[in-house]
Design an enzyme around this catalytic site. Sequence first.
Site, PDB file in Angstrom:
ATOM      1  N   ASP A 555       0.792  -1.226   0.000  1.00 14.48           N
ATOM      2  CA  ASP A 555       0.000   0.000   0.000  1.00 14.48           C
ATOM      3  C   ASP A 555       0.824   1.277   0.000  1.00 14.48           C
ATOM      4  OD1 ASP A 555      -2.420  -1.256  -0.201  1.00 14.48           O
ATOM      5  OD2 ASP A 555      -2.780  -1.352   1.952  1.00 14.48           O
ATOM      6  N   TYR A 636     -10.242  -0.680   1.560  1.00 12.04           N
ATOM      7  CA  TYR A 636      -9.959  -0.852   2.983  1.00 12.04           C
ATOM      8  C   TYR A 636      -9.690   0.482   3.671  1.00 12.04           C
ATOM      9  CZ  TYR A 636     -10.040  -5.851   3.808  1.00 12.04           C
ATOM     10  OH  TYR A 636     -10.460  -7.141   4.000  1.00 12.04           O
TER      11      TYR A 636
END
EC number: 1.4.3.-
Length: 935
Positions: A555, A636
């Site tokens: 990420d 998320y």
Amino acid sequence: MDQTNSNNHQPGNMSNDFYSFSQDTDNGPKKKTKAVRMTICAQVTGVALFCLGLVVGLLIGIYGFNGTAKNEVIQSGSSPSQSKVVGPNDINQTKSNKKVPNTFDKKHDHGHSHAARDPVVLPTPTRDFHGHSHGPVDSHGHSHGPIDSHGSRHTPLDTHAHDHPHPHPSVDNILNSPNVEATLPSTDTGLHKKPEPEMTCVPCRWTNPIDEVTEPELFAPINSTEMVKARDALYRDGIITVKPGQELGMNESYVQSMYLFPPDKAAALEYLDRFGPFPGRYVTATVIEGAKKEPQLMKYKVGPLEGDVENIKVSPLLKTNEVPFSHRPYDAVETREVILTVMSELYRINPMMQECFDSRSPYKDMSVMPNGPFIYNGERTSRWTAGLRGLGDKDFDFLNVLPLNGFIYHGGQNFSEWRVYNIFFLNQGPFESVDDLYKAYNTTDLFRIQYPKGTRELIKEITFPKRHPSQPVRPHSERVGAKTVEPTGPRYRLRGHTISWLGWDFSVTTTQHRGPAVFNVKFRGERVVYENALNDIGLLYSSDGAGQDNIFYTDSTFGLGESKTAISDIDCPAHASYIKSVMWSPRGMRGSEMLTICIFEVDAQEPIYRHKGDDIEVGMRNRYLVARYPTQLGNYDYLIDFQFHLDGKIVTTATATGFIQASYYNTISQFYNPENPERTPFGFKVSNDIIGPIHDHTFAFKVDLDVVNEQNDFELIHWKYGNVMDALRTVKKENATFPGYFFHNKTRYVEWEHVKNETEIDIDSKNPKFWTFVNNNAKNFWDVSRGYRLVPMHSGTQNIQDDHPEVQHLSFTEHHLTVTKRKENEQYVKPIYNPANPKDPDASRKYVKDMVDGESIENTDIVAWVALGFLHIPTSEDVPMTTKVTSGFTLKPMNFFDSTAVFDLPSHAVGVNKTAYDEEPAEAPCQFNTFSVQG
């Protein structure tokens, strides 16, 4: 009210002596003269008039009292202020009503106007016993809030414009209120009914926690002014080619990201500890150099930023072509073009999209999600998955995926050379182009799917997370839940990005790619941690579906620090204070300020210690300070917490929530088992047409402990079981004899291991180990080396092997702990880009496993690279939302102090014979005013 006269004679219940006649002392005959009778009559008449006057006066007093209170409620009204996070791009403004005075404590506003010193801090309004909202109160009990042009008093919460006026309620509004009995005071005279006791509470006195910043901050995020200076310096040197307001293109050179270049640690400590010179503030600028003849990604160090642009220097941090154009990270400019390219191809076969997926057109009802990795066979190629939009036009919907996937080549700068290929429909394919797919769809026996009409509207209804109107509301859920308050205001102090609280001092920051961190963490004036920083989050998916199998994400590539403004009273409590951070916008060519980091004290509502014996009763409430960073990447959402506890512990947690990334439930797959259709090798069926594919979340942190100072050692304490002699030989290797006083020849014991060289360690529940970082040069009172222990929470374990094609990028997930010698050129757990040569020996671009090269870690500055997380098998409870799952670790004092480190704080301590030796501070109790009225 005392209703007796000065002679203690009660009206209506007079003493018998008042009416009787005493005998003459000379025992003469009893006589009643006329004068005496007249005197008695006059006295009785006087008493009767007195009683009548008393009753009339009482009635008038009660009527006047209730009438005044009624008028004040009707004329003033009340509208409690609502706490909101106010950002520069999203301002929800409300108007605050005039403060309603508390008629019982008689503390009225005298017209003082004091605006809040900083709108970033959002204090909690206090409430009197009527429920009216009050601003901060000074030592005289006065409310201090800015007065607007209409004369209304505002608390610091209400620094808003008047877009949504709330007029004072009229008499009719109040009388028609469903809670009119609570709104208006009772008009009962009280002659036949004893009134309830009235309660007067001392208002909370809110304290502004902000201190003025008087010197430059070493670790604060780069601010918008500094970003502009760096941008101008890059433009001055011809490194970037675009100006603010100019449209970005793949053939331009532009700044992709900006964030703080970490100061050299030696220079930072010289400044912090020994009054050395300020090291200066520098920015790391990641530049996409598309305008060059040979495009590439380049990183620059730009600064110092304290002076004028003319004095700012720009230095490259990478070698030429070290990161080719095809190996750069994703950014918003490229992602937009990828999505539009796939959309335009799908629009060419729109009749098929309409027939199969109840879609009007891909542009209106469908989404395209590029999936990593973005390098395939050495070219810049991504996989993509189509889906329906259950969350509107601006948010990606990772839940409602469709059985339509493919590849897109997006290398180079010429969009005409980009192509969509290897398309799969219901795992049938690959088709070289959308034309080949459409031809097969119309002319062959291809398996097909047809969503019923109304599907897209149904998906919008069930995907958006909200209460289901069809379900009964849980009893009492409409009532306000429990909340924490700060009776005397915050106990922490904020000075820019530096926070102080009950012995703790630290700086909080964030960077665009890596996310949040804390620096220079001290407890009682001693540094215990120099840096505790989130570095990356790794995810690896397994699924039965083209375009969905073996998806992996790191990420940091997408930007762990590209946060949005926090959700007030959800991400953080209403009494939290907020600190700004700035994110670079490539299209806007400037920084965007947001309130992203929240600071608040937590009442854990449990003891940090307690004991209740026969003669003693002791304890202390567990409270701790939290610096929280909420963020969101795609589907998320994460909350990163740094918690600072009263006993010297530091707890770091990472919490995941949000939407799962689903995979299509394909009933024509060879993995489909009609006898057990709800299960697959890759997860459960969790909703209509979707599977929750198995995956993991691994959070990587860099923890640079400085226990007392930088000269630290890493030691393992093994928790073992064996014979008594095994335990004895850990301290005495020779001439040891069995001691006869042991009850059994079996025992548990500990064995110390001094680790000399860089190492990798995994959690082993069958062979427990304590991970300790100690300073053998500093001893506590008991002559034990002072240290801290790193305690991991329960964690999943990565089980991919070296033969997995993406193991290099996820190498930081292989071990729970890696300990290395600290180096300035080993700043991060992995690079955010793919180097052209993964085996490049340059340490600045090493992966963490390459940092372990056998160097000594004895009596030196060492770093703990922590990788913890969880394995996720999604279930139906994860749809539509995954409720929070948390992982993390604790840094716990280990002989760092001479004794329990909380006894410099007030505590509950009651000893023999109930003698109170100490007590924790408590807010002033409410006072009851009772009225005793005869019935």
